[in-house]
Design an enzyme around this catalytic site. Structure first.
Site, PDB file in Angstrom:
ATOM      1  N   ASN A 122       1.319  -1.027  -0.591  1.00 36.96           N
ATOM      2  CA  ASN A 122      -0.159   0.102   0.193  1.00 36.96           C
ATOM      3  C   ASN A 122       0.529   1.231   0.341  1.00 36.96           C
ATOM      4  O   ASN A 122       0.608   2.449  -0.978  1.00 36.96           O
ATOM      5  CB  ASN A 122      -1.192   0.061   1.257  1.00 36.96           C
ATOM      6  CG  ASN A 122      -2.080  -1.036   1.156  1.00 36.96           C
ATOM      7  OD1 ASN A 122      -2.023  -1.624   0.197  1.00 36.96           O
ATOM      8  ND2 ASN A 122      -2.704  -1.210   2.170  1.00 36.96           N
ATOM      9  N   ARG A 130     -10.620  -4.750 -13.896  1.00 39.21           N
ATOM     10  CA  ARG A 130      -9.072  -6.219 -13.784  1.00 39.21           C
ATOM     11  C   ARG A 130      -9.865  -7.456 -13.760  1.00 39.21           C
ATOM     12  O   ARG A 130     -11.043  -7.424 -13.315  1.00 39.21           O
ATOM     13  CB  ARG A 130      -8.920  -6.025 -11.931  1.00 39.21           C
ATOM     14  CG  ARG A 130      -8.773  -3.914 -11.960  1.00 39.21           C
ATOM     15  CD  ARG A 130      -7.785  -4.040 -10.342  1.00 39.21           C
ATOM     16  NE  ARG A 130      -7.827  -2.869 -10.170  1.00 39.21           N
ATOM     17  CZ  ARG A 130      -6.686  -1.803 -10.359  1.00 39.21           C
ATOM     18  NH1 ARG A 130      -5.454  -1.764 -10.897  1.00 39.21           N
ATOM     19  NH2 ARG A 130      -6.891  -0.769  -9.819  1.00 39.21           N
ATOM     20  N   ARG A 188      -4.862   1.481 -13.712  1.00 42.34           N
ATOM     21  CA  ARG A 188      -3.441   1.418 -12.714  1.00 42.34           C
ATOM     22  C   ARG A 188      -3.151   0.032 -12.204  1.00 42.34           C
ATOM     23  O   ARG A 188      -4.047  -0.694 -11.588  1.00 42.34           O
ATOM     24  CB  ARG A 188      -4.488   2.210 -11.362  1.00 42.34           C
ATOM     25  CG  ARG A 188      -2.493   2.602 -11.066  1.00 42.34           C
ATOM     26  CD  ARG A 188      -2.379   3.649  -9.577  1.00 42.34           C
ATOM     27  NE  ARG A 188      -2.575   5.070 -10.720  1.00 42.34           N
ATOM     28  CZ  ARG A 188      -3.276   5.834  -9.632  1.00 42.34           C
ATOM     29  NH1 ARG A 188      -4.355   5.183  -9.070  1.00 42.34           N
ATOM     30  NH2 ARG A 188      -3.915   7.059 -10.322  1.00 42.34           N
ATOM     31  N   HIS A 216     -15.229   1.967 -14.914  1.00 42.24           N
ATOM     32  CA  HIS A 216     -14.838   1.855 -13.812  1.00 42.24           C
ATOM     33  C   HIS A 216     -16.688   0.906 -13.315  1.00 42.24           C
ATOM     34  O   HIS A 216     -16.355   0.068 -12.587  1.00 42.24           O
ATOM     35  CB  HIS A 216     -14.844   2.577 -12.772  1.00 42.24           C
ATOM     36  CG  HIS A 216     -14.345   1.747 -11.431  1.00 42.24           C
ATOM     37  ND1 HIS A 216     -14.460   1.727 -10.186  1.00 42.24           N
ATOM     38  CD2 HIS A 216     -13.335   0.988 -11.160  1.00 42.24           C
ATOM     39  CE1 HIS A 216     -14.027   1.523  -9.622  1.00 42.24           C
ATOM     40  NE2 HIS A 216     -13.502   1.002 -10.053  1.00 42.24           N
ATOM     41  N   TYR A 260     -11.984  -9.902  -1.613  1.00 39.84           N
ATOM     42  CA  TYR A 260     -12.933  -8.596  -1.673  1.00 39.84           C
ATOM     43  C   TYR A 260     -13.756  -9.011  -1.263  1.00 39.84           C
ATOM     44  O   TYR A 260     -14.412  -9.805  -2.129  1.00 39.84           O
ATOM     45  CB  TYR A 260     -12.288  -8.027  -2.864  1.00 39.84           C
ATOM     46  CG  TYR A 260     -11.153  -7.357  -3.221  1.00 39.84           C
ATOM     47  CD1 TYR A 260      -9.875  -7.864  -2.287  1.00 39.84           C
ATOM     48  CD2 TYR A 260     -10.625  -6.168  -4.429  1.00 39.84           C
ATOM     49  CE1 TYR A 260      -9.181  -7.745  -2.580  1.00 39.84           C
ATOM     50  CE2 TYR A 260      -9.578  -5.780  -4.529  1.00 39.84           C
ATOM     51  CZ  TYR A 260      -8.658  -6.226  -3.691  1.00 39.84           C
ATOM     52  OH  TYR A 260      -7.169  -5.924  -3.735  1.00 39.84           O
ATOM     53  N   ARG A 269     -13.856   1.928   4.060  1.00 36.33           N
ATOM     54  CA  ARG A 269     -12.611   1.307   4.364  1.00 36.33           C
ATOM     55  C   ARG A 269     -11.434   2.129   4.665  1.00 36.33           C
ATOM     56  O   ARG A 269     -10.146   2.318   5.533  1.00 36.33           O
ATOM     57  CB  ARG A 269     -12.640   0.334   3.689  1.00 36.33           C
ATOM     58  CG  ARG A 269     -11.222  -0.292   3.770  1.00 36.33           C
ATOM     59  CD  ARG A 269     -10.819  -0.911   2.180  1.00 36.33           C
ATOM     60  NE  ARG A 269      -9.649  -0.622   1.564  1.00 36.33           N
ATOM     61  CZ  ARG A 269     -10.258  -0.723   0.032  1.00 36.33           C
ATOM     62  NH1 ARG A 269     -11.447  -1.567  -0.465  1.00 36.33           N
ATOM     63  NH2 ARG A 269      -9.549   0.384  -0.959  1.00 36.33           N
ATOM     64  N   HIS A 295     -14.795  -3.826   0.148  1.00 37.06           N
ATOM     65  CA  HIS A 295     -14.320  -3.975  -1.266  1.00 37.06           C
ATOM     66  C   HIS A 295     -16.469  -3.098  -1.483  1.00 37.06           C
ATOM     67  O   HIS A 295     -16.608  -2.244  -2.874  1.00 37.06           O
ATOM     68  CB  HIS A 295     -14.047  -4.647  -2.046  1.00 37.06           C
ATOM     69  CG  HIS A 295     -13.590  -3.537  -3.590  1.00 37.06           C
ATOM     70  ND1 HIS A 295     -13.828  -3.753  -4.910  1.00 37.06           N
ATOM     71  CD2 HIS A 295     -11.989  -3.019  -4.008  1.00 37.06           C
ATOM     72  CE1 HIS A 295     -13.709  -3.180  -5.903  1.00 37.06           C
ATOM     73  NE2 HIS A 295     -13.093  -2.801  -5.255  1.00 37.06           N
TER      74      HIS A 295
END
Length: 696
Positions: A53, A379, A409, A439, A476, A572, A600
């Site tokens: 992170n 993703r 990313r 997204h 997640y 979160r 998530h």
């Protein structure tokens, strides 16, 4: 508002600092590594997560701060920018120091007690040293290229986050020159953690050593006739945010392929060296990377702690890990389309398996009645059964349209590869909207049903809060909805039509679509709760997101709080809303849940005078999600499924008193603990027992 309360509000800034809030999230993750109730290998994994992170934080957030504070190549002396950079830097240094303290004082000693040894050179016996010397000669030395620095050999290009060594040498080289500094790059093809043969050990358990330790032990052998005066491992972190002018390039995919290479050599933002690195060597490196001393991190251990994940994976001691968890599998009776014609399916990952979604696309790929499949990809990873199913569908002649987000990313390369394969199979691949990341997580199957002379097209849709990624779906927490509700299906198709044609979307009946309506619909729903509260009825909002930083939405929440709406936020990560301030936000509570799985899912709940509006979404409440991305929030229309979302996605998290952290008005988080006669309750543990087939 009373005068004394107004004065209270003016003593607070309305918004907390985003970067410090993000670092506070890393503190909460790191606290898991200190939790004695968690198995020690999992505690080490939390340390690795914190390190990963932080890497991304430097690559993106710190890089952005430095770019904003740089004028003509030099750091600005603007007081506010400088103060913010200094605050972030101080917290980063404190966090990194604590990380390595936990590693050395808690994790490694505890692993040693359980027979897992990470050996330094002076801890190895003669047999192990002999094996390592042989390993060095066979596997390592042939791949090393020491570079002595002189005018013909300038400082080499150093790849982002790669392991390197700087060496100070005495005497003269083979050509009689006094080259005093050499650089060694660690081969990227070699593992960073090496397991030593068990038969060589004189202690029970499993022994490992680091590649950096092996190179350190034999570094003098690389410079015959010279004396190694000092050396240190080092790693530089670079700005890794890709940028391409999407208005100027003709082929975004080709332009992005070029940018991916450049990412390895972006602007330097952090230098990590060993704790005992001599000041003159660290200063030499700082000068080479054009960094000031505040960007230097001297660490007591491997410069890349993430690499210790390799030790976790190679340790075959299940008692040092979480008890394996098997998610529940939603029964579909073998025919998902027949099941959906009877009822919607709500899936709660990872407590329920993602396999149902894969089966949905697989069945669609081979079903002769299916004429088209459309899906977004943000993703999905290098290996994906779901992508393979789409490729199969295209090869079988179905109309397959995939919206691939090339600018996701750190997943750009995987997405480019899948785009190539999909196009080769005959699928229509579109790269979304210029300047806006796609997204949204949506898939649509169009099926021709009914008698041949009276057949009609029917929509079957999947809408989710998470990615179509085979790994993250296991770790997640996310919700997914499978439905054949006609209006939802038409809305989903309309979104795909918008993304491919770039035409303005028609009015949607149920979906909230960013960047067009999502932010305004959220604020409208918040204001509606405020209106209800002002009329004397209960106003209630519960929101679960990963980040809460959009000022327009936060201001609306502040106003609703002042009108008497009770608001609970489960956030979160970064949260810049300041809760509990009299006259501003006294009716707002903020908590964060950090557990075995990464929280998530995005859930928006508005009581709406007992209508109980429940929306699931791909979007956090951040400006980038609301204004610079294609995002979708979708309603849960079935009453029973609404109750499930509340019972699984919100209520347990508000009840949690073991994994919950509560945000105070000063920006600090306090961990919740059972009070009085309260029994310990963890939301994730409860859901594992309720929805899974085995639990810890």
């Amino acid at each position: 508002m009373k005068p004394e309360i107004r004065a209270e509000v003016t003593r607070h800034t309305q918004f907390l600092d985003r970067e410090l809030s993000q670092l506070a999230f890393n503190r909460r993750v790191m606290a898991q590594a200190e939790d004695a109730s968690i198995p020690v290998l999992e505690r080490l994994r939390y340390l690795c997560i914190t390190s990963s992170n932080l890497d991304e934080f430097f690559e993106v957030r710190v890089a952005s701060l430095l770019a904003a504070a740089t004028v003509d190549g030099k750091l600005s002396e603007h007081p506010a920018l400088t103060a913010n950079l200094n605050r972030v830097s101080a917290e980063c240094h404190a966090l990194v120091a604590r990380q390595y303290d936990i590693l050395n004082s808690q994790i490694l000693p505890l692993l040693k007690e359980h027979g897992v040894h990470l050996l330094r050179n002076n801890e190895r016996n003669e047999a192990q040293r002999a094996w390592i010397k042989d390993y060095f000669e066979r596997e390592v030395r042939p791949l090393l290229t020491p570079i002595g620095l002189d005018p013909a050999h300038p400082f080499p290009q150093v790849i982002n986050k790669s392991l390197n060594f700087i060496v100070a040498l005495s005497g003269k080289d083979a050509f009689g020159r006094g080259t005093a500094i050499a650089i060694i790059k660690a081969p990227r093809v070699l593992p960073r953690v090496i397991k030593l043969p068990d038969e060589l050990s004189d202690k029970p358990g499993t022994c490992f050593c680091l590649l950096s330790s092996i190179i350190h032990a034999h570094i003098s052998e690389l410079f015959a006739g010279r004396e190694v005066m000092a050396y240190s491992q080092f790693r530089v972190t670079r700005d890794s945010d890709l940028w391409v002018d999407e208005d100027e390039v003709k082929n975004l995919r080709q332009a992005l392929k070029g940018e991916l290479q450049g990412r390895q050599f972006g602007r330097s933002v952090r230098l990590e060296v060993a704790k005992n690195c001599p000041p003159e060597l660290s200063q030499f490196l700082l000068d080479q990377f054009d960094l000031d001393r505040s960007r230097l991190y001297q660490v007591d251990g491997p410069v890349n702690m993430v690499r210790l994940n390799e030790m976790i994976e190679h340790t075959k001691m299940p008692e040092l890990r979480f008890t394996p968890f098997v998610p529940g599998l939603h029964p579909t009776g073998g025919d998902i389309f027949a099941t959906l014609r009877k009822q919607d399916i709500l899936l709660h990952h990872p407590f329920q398996s993602f396999q149902t979604v894969i089966d949905f696309i697989r069945q669609a790929a081979t079903d002769p009645c299916v004429v088209a499949i459309k899906q977004t990809v943000y993703r999905t990873g290098m290996n994906s059964d779901l992508m393979e199913a789409l490729i199969l569908a295209a090869r079988l002649g179905k109309e397959v349209t995939v919206i691939v987000e090339l600018m996701a990313r750190f997943d750009e390369e995987a997405n480019i590869n899948w785009a190539d394969k999909l196009e080769q199979a005959g699928a229509q691949v579109v790269y979304g909207v210029v300047g806006l990341k796609t997204h949204a997580k949506i898939a649509l199957v169009i099926r021709r049903e009914g008698a041949a002379d009276n057949a009609e097209l029917r929509y079957y849709a999947h809408l989710g809060t998470g990615n179509y990624h085979p790994t993250t779906t296991k770790f997640y927490t996310d919700f997914g909805l499978l439905t054949c509700e006609p209006n939802l299906g038409r809305d989903v198709n309309e979104v795909f039509m918008h993304l491919t044609s770039l035409a303005k979307p028609h009015k949607l009946d149920h979906l909230w679509l960013a960047p067009f309506a999502l932010q305004s619909e959220i604020i409208k729903a918040i204001r509606n709760e405020a209106k209800i509260a002002k009329s004397g009825k209960p106003g209630r909002i519960i929101v679960k997101v990963n980040a809460m930083v959009d000022e327009s939405v936060i201001r609306a929440l502040y106003a609703a709080s002042q009108d008497g709406v009770k608001i609970d936020l489960i956030v979160r990560g970064a949260c810049t809303l300041r809760p509990g301030v009299p006259g501003l936000s006294e009716n707002i509570k903020v908590r964060s849940i950090i557990g075995r799985f990464l929280e998530h899912s995005r859930i928006y709940y508005f009581r709406n005078d007992l209508a109980h509006d429940v929306y699931l979404a791909s979007a956090d409440w951040m400006s980038r999600n609301l204004f610079r991305r294609i995002e979708v929030a979708f309603p849960v229309l079935d009453r029973a499924l609404k109750r499930r979302v509340m019972a699984e996605g919100l209520n347990p998290y508000l009840k949690d008193n073991t994994n919950a952290w509560e945000l105070e008005s000063d920006g600090h988080y306090q961990r919740r603990k059972p009070r009085g006669k309260q029994q310990p309750f963890g939301a994730q543990q409860y859901l594992m027992k309720t929805l899974g087939t085995t639990a810890e």
